[in-house]
Motif scaffolding. Structure first.
Motif, short mmCIF file in Angstrom:
data_model
loop_
_atom_site.label_atom_id
_atom_site.label_comp_id
_atom_site.label_asym_id
_atom_site.label_seq_id
_atom_site.Cartn_x
_atom_site.Cartn_y
_atom_site.Cartn_z
N ASN A 10 0.62 -1.10 0.07
CA ASN A 10 -0.27 0.04 0.12
C ASN A 10 1.17 1.34 0.27
OD1 ASN A 10 -2.68 -0.68 -0.29
ND2 ASN A 10 -2.85 -1.41 2.37
N ASP A 11 2.10 1.30 -0.09
CA ASP A 11 3.36 2.61 0.51
C ASP A 11 3.50 2.43 -1.71
OD1 ASP A 11 4.69 -0.08 0.35
OD2 ASP A 11 5.58 0.56 2.76
N GLY A 12 3.55 1.76 -1.81
CA GLY A 12 4.12 1.44 -3.15
C GLY A 12 5.63 0.46 -3.04
N ASP A 13 5.80 0.08 -1.85
CA ASP A 13 7.07 -0.80 -2.12
C ASP A 13 7.03 -1.70 -2.49
OD1 ASP A 13 9.65 -1.48 -1.45
OD2 ASP A 13 9.19 -1.93 0.90
N LEU A 14 7.59 -2.09 -3.74
CA LEU A 14 7.39 -3.55 -4.42
C LEU A 14 8.80 -4.85 -3.71
CD1 LEU A 14 6.33 -5.25 -6.60
CD2 LEU A 14 8.36 -4.68 -8.23
N GLN A 15 8.19 -5.49 -3.17
CA GLN A 15 8.76 -6.66 -1.86
C GLN A 15 8.66 -7.53 -3.03
OE1 GLN A 15 6.62 -6.33 1.78
NE2 GLN A 15 7.59 -4.61 2.11
N LEU A 16 9.97 -8.77 -2.91
CA LEU A 16 10.45 -9.85 -3.21
C LEU A 16 10.05 -11.15 -1.96
CD1 LEU A 16 11.01 -12.05 -5.35
CD2 LEU A 16 13.41 -11.88 -4.02
N ILE A 17 8.52 -11.61 -1.93
CA ILE A 17 8.30 -12.65 -0.47
C ILE A 17 8.80 -13.73 -1.17
CG2 ILE A 17 6.74 -13.07 1.23
CD1 ILE A 17 7.06 -10.18 0.98
N TYR A 18 9.58 -14.51 -0.37
CA TYR A 18 10.22 -16.20 0.03
C TYR A 18 10.11 -16.13 1.52
CZ TYR A 18 13.68 -20.00 -0.41
OH TYR A 18 14.07 -21.33 -0.96
N ASN A 19 9.17 -17.42 1.36
CA ASN A 19 8.60 -17.92 2.72
C ASN A 19 8.15 -16.57 3.89
OD1 ASN A 19 9.50 -20.85 1.87
ND2 ASN A 19 11.37 -20.67 2.31
N GLY A 20 7.68 -16.11 3.79
CA GLY A 20 7.18 -15.27 4.37
C GLY A 20 7.67 -13.89 4.99
N THR A 21 9.57 -14.43 4.17
CA THR A 21 10.31 -12.76 4.75
C THR A 21 10.50 -12.12 3.02
OG1 THR A 21 10.90 -15.06 6.21
CG2 THR A 21 12.15 -12.37 5.59
N VAL A 22 10.78 -11.64 3.58
CA VAL A 22 10.89 -9.68 2.28
C VAL A 22 12.83 -9.83 2.04
CG1 VAL A 22 11.41 -7.42 1.89
CG2 VAL A 22 9.64 -8.27 3.33
N LYS A 23 12.99 -10.63 1.00
CA LYS A 23 13.68 -10.98 0.03
C LYS A 23 14.65 -9.40 -0.76
CE LYS A 23 14.87 -14.50 2.71
NZ LYS A 23 15.75 -14.84 4.31
#
Length: 378
Positions: A355-368
């Motif tokens: 929602n803040d515009g941050d594109l996040q790569l999620i692996y096993n529930g963690t931002v990598k």
């Protein structure tokens, strides 16, 4: 009895004026520009920055609209299905064609009904007498395929709630009013008030901030009816504003996740990746991957290289690496990697636009990895 809003057609030759006053071409088909009168006080046009659309009665987002033909052969019916489907590429609506004996929201005639091409406005066709014809397209026998396409797209635009573009208060047409009044009086027997409402400026269509002369919903305007000799040609395709407007009013569900192995450049813009709150959108164009704030129309993050905009591609590899590729020029130039997230050690990872515009790569529930912070320090 509640009066139904219909759109009356102008004679066929009106469409065949040209910008430079070339000789008109005759046609036996009933195609042309339609006009309408907002009689029902419940049809409220909406203030919007582009094409005009009523607020009620409009179809529900995602609705399946049932349609049937009252006459016409299989060739004409299939042509209507194919061309009208153009709207559903950009609007989250579905058209389902039923048999003549079944209930239908829209009831189309080719040769039956009042002369010309016309349509009831918006969802009004689903109210009142649902046995009455709600659209007429004419016989569609013209050899001019563009004319047929124009008629179908235009009348279906009305059926989805769109009104005429030329009557917008911000239209920049330099009308020669005495000629306009005489022209439509001779042609259709219209009074001055009718011409004002049907052609010049509908009193209901107010507070527009943008005028689109390329809209499929625009009248053809011959140069002879303007003081500056400038015509507005008839269109046979949806304009960019037509497309973005109908998508805005009938949007597809918001999707915020990109799955592992998915090509971002293959995601249609009508179903673009957006933050759950709809404020941010992920875009890939001309070799550049961007996140745009739709509130102030600014780019908050961007990667890639526009010099490699030939056959560009962007995808989240199955190993977790987000990668952009492209060619510098032509088909013979070698493909180059112009940017990557360097996250190939996270197979099966997904991307999530927050929602803040941050594109996040999620692996096993963690931002990598994220567009704002890159890879976390280890």
């Amino acid at each position: 009895m509640q009066r139904i809003i219909t759109f009356l057609i102008l004679p066929a030759f009106l469409l065949f004026f040209s910008c430079n006053n070339e000789e008109n071409r005759a046609s036996n088909d009933e195609t042309g520009c339609c006009s309408f009168n907002f009689i029902d006080s419940k049809s409220y046009p909406t203030i919007k920055p582009d094409a005009a659309i009523i607020t009620w009665p409009r179809w529900q987002i995602g609705q399946t609209i049932k349609i049937k033909f009252l006459d016409g052969d299989a060739i004409a019916q299939e042509k209507v299905k194919r061309i009208a489907n153009e709207w559903t590429k950009y609007a989250n609506l579905k058209f389902e064609y039923v048999t003549p004996k079944e209930y239908a929201d829209i009831r189309i005639g080719f040769n039956v009904g009042s002369y010309g091409a016309w349509s009831v406005l918006g969802m009004k066709s689903a109210y009142g007498n649902t046995e009455e014809q709600s659209m007429r397209l004419g016989p569609l026998t013209s050899s001019n395929e563009a004319s047929i396409r124009r008629t179908i797209l235009h009348e279906f635009g009305h059926a989805l709630g769109l009104i005429h573009e030329n009557s917008s208060p911000v239209a920049t047409i330099s009308w020669d009013l005495p000629k306009v009044y005489k022209y439509y009086s001779d042609l259709n027997g219209w009074s001055k008030d009718q011409v004002d409402q049907f052609v010049i400026k509908s009193p209901e269509t107010t507070n527009y901030s943008e005028y689109d002369p390329l809209s499929i919903m625009h009248y053809y305007v011959p140069a002879s009816l303007t003081t500056n000799g400038i015509a507005v040609n008839e269109m046979s395709d949806l304009s960019i504003i037509d497309i973005t407007s109908i998508n805005k009013w009938y949007p597809f569900p918001i999707r915020s996740i990109i799955e592992s192995g998915e090509r971002i450049d293959f995601i249609p813009w009508t179903q673009a990746i957006k933050s759950p709150n709809g404020q941010f959108v992920l875009q890939f164009d001309s070799g550049l991957l961007s996140i745009k704030n739709t509130v102030n129309n600014t780019i908050i993050w961007q990667e890639g290289n526009s010099r490699y905009s030939n056959q560009p591609s962007c995808y989240l590899q199955s190993d977790g690496n987000l990668i952009i590729k492209g060619h510098a020029s032509g088909f013979t130039a070698p493909e180059q990697i112009t940017w990557m997230s360097d996250t190939a050690q996270y197979p099966g990872a997904t991307l999530y636009l927050q929602n803040d515009g941050d594109l996040q790569l999620i692996y096993n529930g963690t931002v990598k990895w994220s567009s704002k912070n890159g890879k976390p320090q280890t």
